[in-house]
Design an enzyme around this catalytic site. Structure first.
Site, mmCIF file in Angstrom:
data_model
loop_
_atom_site.group_PDB
_atom_site.id
_atom_site.type_symbol
_atom_site.label_atom_id
_atom_site.label_comp_id
_atom_site.label_asym_id
_atom_site.label_seq_id
_atom_site.Cartn_x
_atom_site.Cartn_y
_atom_site.Cartn_z
ATOM 1 N N PRO A 2 0.828 -1.220 0.000
ATOM 2 C CA PRO A 2 0.000 0.000 0.000
ATOM 3 C C PRO A 2 0.856 1.260 0.000
ATOM 4 C CG PRO A 2 -0.776 -1.582 1.639
ATOM 5 C CD PRO A 2 0.549 -2.081 1.155
ATOM 6 N N GLU A 3 0.529 2.200 -0.892
ATOM 7 C CA GLU A 3 1.214 3.486 -0.955
ATOM 8 C C GLU A 3 0.204 4.585 -0.652
ATOM 9 O OE1 GLU A 3 3.657 3.773 -4.476
ATOM 10 O OE2 GLU A 3 4.248 1.672 -4.354
ATOM 11 N N LYS A 54 1.606 8.023 3.881
ATOM 12 C CA LYS A 54 1.524 6.580 4.111
ATOM 13 C C LYS A 54 1.020 6.243 5.512
ATOM 14 C CE LYS A 54 4.692 4.473 0.846
ATOM 15 N NZ LYS A 54 5.712 3.419 0.727
ATOM 16 N N ASN A 176 7.063 2.238 -4.371
ATOM 17 C CA ASN A 176 7.793 1.603 -5.456
ATOM 18 C C ASN A 176 7.111 1.721 -6.818
ATOM 19 O OD1 ASN A 176 10.172 0.352 -6.164
ATOM 20 N ND2 ASN A 176 9.353 -1.706 -5.975
#
Length: 390
Positions: A2-3, A54, A176
């Site tokens: 999760p971002e 985040k 990422n």
């Protein structure tokens, strides 16, 4: 993993699903979780959520007249690699539901659950955002931009731009897959020096002769890197669903997969950065590419792999004996999913540290046919690492 967009979508999910629901009783924590107990009990309370970068803040707000009388309590969650919220019947809890909030009668009893398969997620009491995190790329764009450009002398910007983008002190919410998509759109080599890329933005000023509408049009047609750090996550949010969701096979995952242009796509190359994270790109990697690093190019296939077929940043092979061999030797079985130590904001803090390589065990010689070795393809995952049901 999760971002920023996934945390934002999670807060939207909690607010939508919990609107109108009344919760009651104690908050339950699973015995296997190493996170703190939540000392909260109320006969009637509401739950709401707010995301920032985040992190996600969950607020438990007692209703007027609720017993025992108490102030609201806030918890801050970091999802790690596989955290998410789910609302489920209380008698059919999802696996790995490590924190549970139950609705009050009458009516079917439900449970809002924080689900985390790999147990790298965290929650903390008090509701304070983690110190040192920069402004949110989604919700605090102007502050985010100013924070980056004001601090270009920081040594973080001596590093390649792909590594600097994971520094949550400056890029709170970028992870990422987002860094790959952002750099790809601007054709910026991932291992170009971050300061070289960003210093040019300090001089960028729109012509004073342009009208406001012309300035907006120019910005939309030629966004810079910091503008894409804001607009690309917004695109994921607008897809709806859960974005880079923790469950494979969910319907909205197809929309996310179709949205990707670079991350894990056929024809793209990949390298591991200094922190062991795989960066996907096209073309020249840049002057700061790791020495000796071999760029691997993803081959096009007739059928695109689904999330259940991919593995992102596979961990080093497990060199410990299997459970079967350990049992034969009378050795105790090893446990998994250990909690990582304190996170560093100078790299993506949701990534567990890469374990050090130990010495290889010498295997006894065997006679007869040799078992063929299995070769794992180096392919990315659109499903968090370690999940089959992260």
């Amino acid at each position: 993993m999760p971002e920023g967009p996934e945390l934002h979508l999670a807060s939207h999910f909690v607010n939508e699903e919990c609107r109108g629901l009344v919760f009651s009783g104690c908050v339950e924590k699973s015995p296997v979780s190493r996170n703190p107990e939540v000392p909260f009990e109320s006969s009637a309370y509401h739950i709401s959520a707010l995301a920032r970068g985040k992190e996600l803040r969950l607020i438990l707000s007692p209703l007027p007249g609720a017993q025992p009388p108490r102030e609201p309590l806030a918890l801050v969650f970091r999802f790690g690699m596989t955290g998410s919220f789910q609302l489920a019947p209380s008698d059919v809890l999802p696996p790995h539901a490590h924190l549970r909030f139950y609705t009050a009668p009458p009516g079917p009893r439900l449970a809002l659950c924080f689900v985390d398969v790999r147990r790298f997620g965290h929650w903390e009491l008090g509701g304070e955002w983690q110190p040192g995190r920069g402004p949110c790329v989604l919700l605090e764009y102007e502050q985010f931009r100013e924070n980056v450009l004001r601090n270009l002398a920081d040594k973080a910007f001596d590093r390649p731009i792909c590594e600097a983008l994971l520094d949550q002190r400056f890029f709170n919410g970028i992870g990422n897959y987002l860094r790959a998509e952002i750099l790809h759109r601007l054709r910026i080599p991932p291992f170009e020096k971050a300061r070289t890329v960003l210093e040019a933005l300090q001089q960028r000023r729109p012509s004073p002769e342009l009208t406001l509408s012309q300035k907006i049009k120019a910005k939309l047609q030629n966004p810079d890197l910091l503008e894409l750090c804001h607009s690309v996550p917004k695109e994921v949010v607008q897809l709806g669903g859960k974005g880079y969701g923790p469950e494979s096979g969910e319907e909205d995952f197809a929309a996310f997969r179709a949205w990707l242009r670079c991350y894990g796509m056929p024809g793209m190359s990949s390298l591991r950065d200094r922190n062991g994270r795989t960066i996907w790109f096209q073309g020249d990697p840049g002057p700061l590419a790791p020495k000796g690093g071999k760029s691997r190019k993803k081959k096009s296939k007739g059928v695109r792999q689904g999330p259940e077929d991919r593995v992102e940043d596979p961990p080093p092979p497990n060199k410990s004996p299997s459970k079967t061999r350990r049992a034969r030797r009378g050795l105790p079985e090893q446990t998994t999913a250990q909690q990582p130590k304190g996170p560093s904001l100078q790299q993506d803090p949701e990534v567990p540290p890469v374990p050090e390589k130990g010495k290889r065990r010498r295997r006894p010689a065997t006679s007869g046919r040799h078992r063929p070795q299995k070769v794992k393809a180096h392919t990315p995952s659109l499903e968090p690492e370690g999940t089959s049901a992260s």
